[in-house]
Write an enzyme that holds these catalytic residues in place. Structure first.
Site, PDB file in Angstrom:
ATOM      1  N   ARG A 104       0.850  -1.190   0.000  1.00  0.00           N
ATOM      2  CA  ARG A 104       0.000   0.000   0.000  1.00  0.00           C
ATOM      3  C   ARG A 104       0.884   1.237   0.000  1.00  0.00           C
ATOM      4  NH1 ARG A 104      -4.923   0.260   4.069  1.00  0.00           N
ATOM      5  NH2 ARG A 104      -3.291   0.811   5.527  1.00  0.00           N
ATOM      6  N   THR A 108      -1.354   7.322  -0.317  1.00  0.00           N
ATOM      7  CA  THR A 108      -2.707   7.147  -0.888  1.00  0.00           C
ATOM      8  C   THR A 108      -3.415   5.901  -0.367  1.00  0.00           C
ATOM      9  OG1 THR A 108      -1.899   5.800  -2.721  1.00  0.00           O
ATOM     10  CG2 THR A 108      -1.900   8.198  -3.049  1.00  0.00           C
ATOM     11  N   ASP A 200       0.074  -3.432  11.856  1.00  0.00           N
ATOM     12  CA  ASP A 200       0.554  -3.820  10.529  1.00  0.00           C
ATOM     13  C   ASP A 200       0.973  -5.290  10.568  1.00  0.00           C
ATOM     14  OD1 ASP A 200       2.110  -2.209   7.902  1.00  0.00           O
ATOM     15  OD2 ASP A 200       2.479  -4.328   8.334  1.00  0.00           O
ATOM     16  N   ASP A 203       4.587  -6.203   9.336  1.00  0.00           N
ATOM     17  CA  ASP A 203       5.625  -5.787  10.284  1.00  0.00           C
ATOM     18  C   ASP A 203       5.647  -6.711  11.499  1.00  0.00           C
ATOM     19  OD1 ASP A 203       6.424  -3.729   8.676  1.00  0.00           O
ATOM     20  OD2 ASP A 203       5.435  -2.148   9.814  1.00  0.00           O
TER      21      ASP A 203
END
Ligand SMILES: O=P(O)(O)OC[C@H]1O[C@H](OP(=O)(O)OP(=O)(O)O)[C@H](O)[C@@H]1O
Ligand SMILES: O=c1cc[nH]c(=O)[nH]1
Ligand SMILES: [Mg+2]
Length: 209
Positions: A104, A108, A200, A203
């Protein structure tokens, strides 16, 4: 419209609860991603076709069911989807594995494509696309478009946590793809992260920031 299954199994809900905790480290997080994928695989493969075969037990001849032998493929969306592959392969070891690379864009939140490698005969396979997170839905929609462009017609999407926004976008873009969700969360925050979510996923699996 595609079918959406939200898994209400206690083992899945319990494991997702541990994954959400901020103090859960990468080693445990990885194990849990894999375990939840294995449990969700049970639901995702519910409609696989069976056939009768004659066998012999130590006692007598009988007829048993076996999978009809439809070819399968698992396609993780890199990176975080990789965490779900082992759990899927524990259940369906003969499946081939394809890879789709998307991240991603931090500004945006739109997906950026960087890799696509699918089994050569993928058009003949039933494909399970896996990614722990369905947030805006942009990554899943693009990944499935890329897979369809290779001629695949029978696709399932499996995630661990979904936002309602992502489910809606995926259903609208690909109404033929059924969706299996571990937990359906509340909404996206201003950074397009799932709330309450788990942060995330990539991560946390790989220990990056
Ligand atoms: O539904 P979306 O809004 O598209 O968001 C979901 C995507 O975001 C995450 O990937 P990320 O971009 O963080 O890449 P990574 O797996 O390499 O960390 C996640 O694993 C999904 O692929
Ligand atoms: O909450 C989110 C949203 C996108 N990607 C993640 O890993 N987590
Ligand atoms: Mg990530």
């Amino acid at each position: 419209m595609s079918k959406v299954t939200v898994m209400d199994h206690p083992l899945i809900q319990h494991k997702i609860g541990i994954m959400r905790r901020v103090e859960t480290g990468s080693k445990d997080f990885r194990t849990l991603v894999s375990e939840v994928a294995m449990l969700e695989c049970y639901e995702a493969t519910r409609d696989l076709e069976l056939q009768d075969v004659e066998i012999e037990t130590p006692i007598c001849k009988t007829t048993v069911k076996e999978l009809k032998g439809k070819k399968l493929a698992v396609v993780p969306i890199l990176r975080a989807g990789l965490g779900m592959v082992d759990g899927m392969l524990e259940m369906i070891p003969a499946a081939k594995v394809g890879h789709i690379g998307l991240y991603r864009d931090p500004e945006t939140a739109e997906p950026v494509e960087y890799y696509c490698k699918l089994p050569a005969d993928c058009a003949k396979r039933e494909v399970f696309v896996v990614d722990p997170m369905l947030a805006t839905g942009g990554s899943a929609v693009d990944a499935i478009r890329m897979i369809k462009e290779k001629g695949v017609t029978h696709i399932h999407f499996m995630c661990i946590i979904a936002a309602p926004e992502g489910v809606k976008r995926l259903q609208e873009a690909h109404p033929d793809v059924d969706i299996i969700v571990g937990a359906l969360d509340e909404h996206l925050n201003e950074h397009k992260y799932i709330v309450p979510g788990l942060g995330d996923a990539g991560d946390r699996i790989f220990g990056t920031k």
